[in-house]
Structures are given as C-alpha cells and as structure tokens.
Design a protein around this motif. Sequence first.
Motif, mmCIF file in Angstrom:
data_model
loop_
_atom_site.group_PDB
_atom_site.id
_atom_site.type_symbol
_atom_site.label_atom_id
_atom_site.label_comp_id
_atom_site.label_asym_id
_atom_site.label_seq_id
_atom_site.Cartn_x
_atom_site.Cartn_y
_atom_site.Cartn_z
ATOM 1 N N UNK A 15 0.834 -1.212 0.000
ATOM 2 C CA UNK A 15 0.000 0.000 0.000
ATOM 3 C C UNK A 15 0.864 1.255 0.000
ATOM 4 N N UNK A 16 1.922 1.271 0.819
ATOM 5 C CA UNK A 16 2.819 2.423 0.867
ATOM 6 C C UNK A 16 3.537 2.630 -0.455
ATOM 7 N N UNK A 17 4.002 1.570 -1.054
ATOM 8 C CA UNK A 17 4.699 1.691 -2.342
ATOM 9 C C UNK A 17 3.756 2.251 -3.401
ATOM 10 N N UNK A 18 2.533 1.728 -3.443
ATOM 11 C CA UNK A 18 1.582 2.183 -4.456
ATOM 12 C C UNK A 18 1.128 3.625 -4.229
ATOM 13 N N UNK A 19 0.826 3.974 -2.996
ATOM 14 C CA UNK A 19 0.265 5.307 -2.741
ATOM 15 C C UNK A 19 1.317 6.382 -2.479
ATOM 16 N N UNK A 20 2.529 5.996 -2.097
ATOM 17 C CA UNK A 20 3.553 6.989 -1.783
ATOM 18 C C UNK A 20 4.670 7.061 -2.816
ATOM 19 N N UNK A 21 4.744 6.081 -3.686
ATOM 20 C CA UNK A 21 5.798 6.093 -4.700
ATOM 21 C C UNK A 21 5.211 6.011 -6.109
#
Length: 108
Positions: free
Chosen positions: A33-39
């Motif tokens: 989720x962090x990779x998709x939404x923050x990167x």
Amino acid sequence: MRHNLQTAQGIISVLAIVCLAIGWFNIFSPEVNNILSRRVFYIIVGVSFILQAPLLVNKKLVYPMYAAAGLCIIGAFLPYESKIAGIKTLGLLAGVILSLSNRSNFRQ
C-alpha cells in the motif's frame, strides 16, 4: 498525435487514482500500500505531467510543468523519512495549478 497524448494521459490518470485508492483502502499489505500510494502514485502523476506539458496552450508553462513532473518523480524515490521528500507533494500541487491555469486560458 495530440489525441494519442490525451488518451495516454487519461489512462495514466486513472492508474494514478487506482494507486491512491489502494493506499487509502489498505487492500494489500502495508508495504505494498505504501509503495503504491507513496511512490508509484507520484511517478505516474509525474509521467502524466510530462505528457501534458507539450499540450499546454501557454508555452511559458511547458518547462514549469516539466519541473513539476521532475519534483514528483524525484520525490517518489526519496526515503519516506527524508526532510525533502515533500517535494513530491510540491510537484503535485504545482502541476495541478499549472494544469488548471491552462484550462482557464484555453476557454478564453
């Protein structure tokens, strides 16, 4: 060519929204989720700005749009804890403002 760029930009915009929604709704593991939404989101937005830049009516805004795209993409690769990681949000805000100002110029 203009139509192809607009179509590609539309598809990329939908992908960006999907990435952001996945992060909001925690569909996958926290890491994904962090990779998709923050990167990935910011990389996709940056690519969208790159595609949009040559389509701007006001040619004085082309290079600032490329700069906004660069801020989004570079910021996406910085560590989350970095003090300058916020440049990706600055790039997003700048790109949206440039895009909206282009629309108001287009109507005149």
